[in-house]
Design a protein around this motif. Sequence first.
Motif, mmCIF file in Angstrom:
data_model
loop_
_atom_site.group_PDB
_atom_site.id
_atom_site.type_symbol
_atom_site.label_atom_id
_atom_site.label_comp_id
_atom_site.label_asym_id
_atom_site.label_seq_id
_atom_site.Cartn_x
_atom_site.Cartn_y
_atom_site.Cartn_z
ATOM 1 N N ALA A 6 2.782 3.079 4.529
ATOM 2 C CA ALA A 6 3.073 4.606 4.184
ATOM 3 C C ALA A 6 2.929 4.846 2.811
ATOM 4 O O ALA A 6 2.676 5.858 2.436
ATOM 5 C CB ALA A 6 4.652 4.776 4.932
ATOM 6 N N SER A 7 3.677 3.843 2.001
ATOM 7 C CA SER A 7 3.496 4.105 0.562
ATOM 8 C C SER A 7 2.270 4.298 0.175
ATOM 9 O O SER A 7 1.967 5.407 -0.837
ATOM 10 C CB SER A 7 4.269 2.948 -0.149
ATOM 11 N N ASN A 8 1.096 3.672 0.541
ATOM 12 C CA ASN A 8 -0.165 3.872 0.127
ATOM 13 C C ASN A 8 -0.777 5.203 0.338
ATOM 14 O O ASN A 8 -1.278 5.829 -0.187
ATOM 15 C CB ASN A 8 -0.980 2.789 0.452
ATOM 16 N N LEU A 9 -0.280 5.734 1.772
ATOM 17 C CA LEU A 9 -0.885 7.087 2.088
ATOM 18 C C LEU A 9 0.054 8.150 1.360
ATOM 19 O O LEU A 9 -0.513 9.209 0.822
ATOM 20 C CB LEU A 9 -0.546 7.191 3.661
ATOM 21 N N MET A 10 1.279 8.008 1.035
ATOM 22 C CA MET A 10 2.016 8.810 0.314
ATOM 23 C C MET A 10 1.157 8.997 -1.106
ATOM 24 O O MET A 10 1.097 10.146 -1.433
ATOM 25 C CB MET A 10 3.358 8.604 0.204
ATOM 26 N N THR A 11 0.870 7.800 -1.866
ATOM 27 C CA THR A 11 0.126 7.836 -3.238
ATOM 28 C C THR A 11 -1.054 8.699 -3.083
ATOM 29 O O THR A 11 -1.246 9.566 -3.934
ATOM 30 C CB THR A 11 0.106 6.532 -3.606
ATOM 31 N N ARG A 12 -1.858 8.422 -1.872
ATOM 32 C CA ARG A 12 -3.204 9.166 -1.662
ATOM 33 C C ARG A 12 -2.880 10.636 -1.628
ATOM 34 O O ARG A 12 -3.464 11.536 -2.052
ATOM 35 C CB ARG A 12 -3.816 8.387 -0.595
ATOM 36 N N LEU A 13 -1.872 11.081 -0.823
ATOM 37 C CA LEU A 13 -1.876 12.356 -0.744
ATOM 38 C C LEU A 13 -1.095 13.136 -1.834
ATOM 39 O O LEU A 13 -1.664 14.247 -2.043
ATOM 40 C CB LEU A 13 -0.579 12.566 0.720
#
Length: 135
Positions: free
Chosen positions: A101-108
């Motif tokens: 989730a943290s990686n997806l949040m960073t990308r978003l």
Amino acid sequence: AGSWVVADKAGVETATGVGLESCRAALDESQILFAVIRIHGVDERESVTSVRPKYCRVNWVGPKVSAVKKIGALQGKPIIAEMWKGTSIEFDADSLDSLEASNLMTRLLDCGGAHKPRYYEFGADEKLEVPNAPN
């Protein structure tokens, strides 16, 4: 939030569900698959709540896919791109770590412009607060 679908390189749906963790579980380490998940960017203010849906596409090449078969990912990309239009982010992944989730949040956040949500919802009661989100 959190609705997802997984398809093979021919565009045939192989699994559907809700929640980031169940999406991660649907990605077979020995296959080339494509997934899209709907994530909500939520901004709660005093009198209004704004929910912005974001679609994240993952081009999955499992770590157990042989080098010879990895070319199949290139063949599937245009098929999937035609089926799933309007994604906010798209990226290649060969490890479940890149689907945290943290990686997806960073990308978003990297592609989201000036306005930050307070948190992202990944479905199935999975939620992640945005660091330094405006009050």
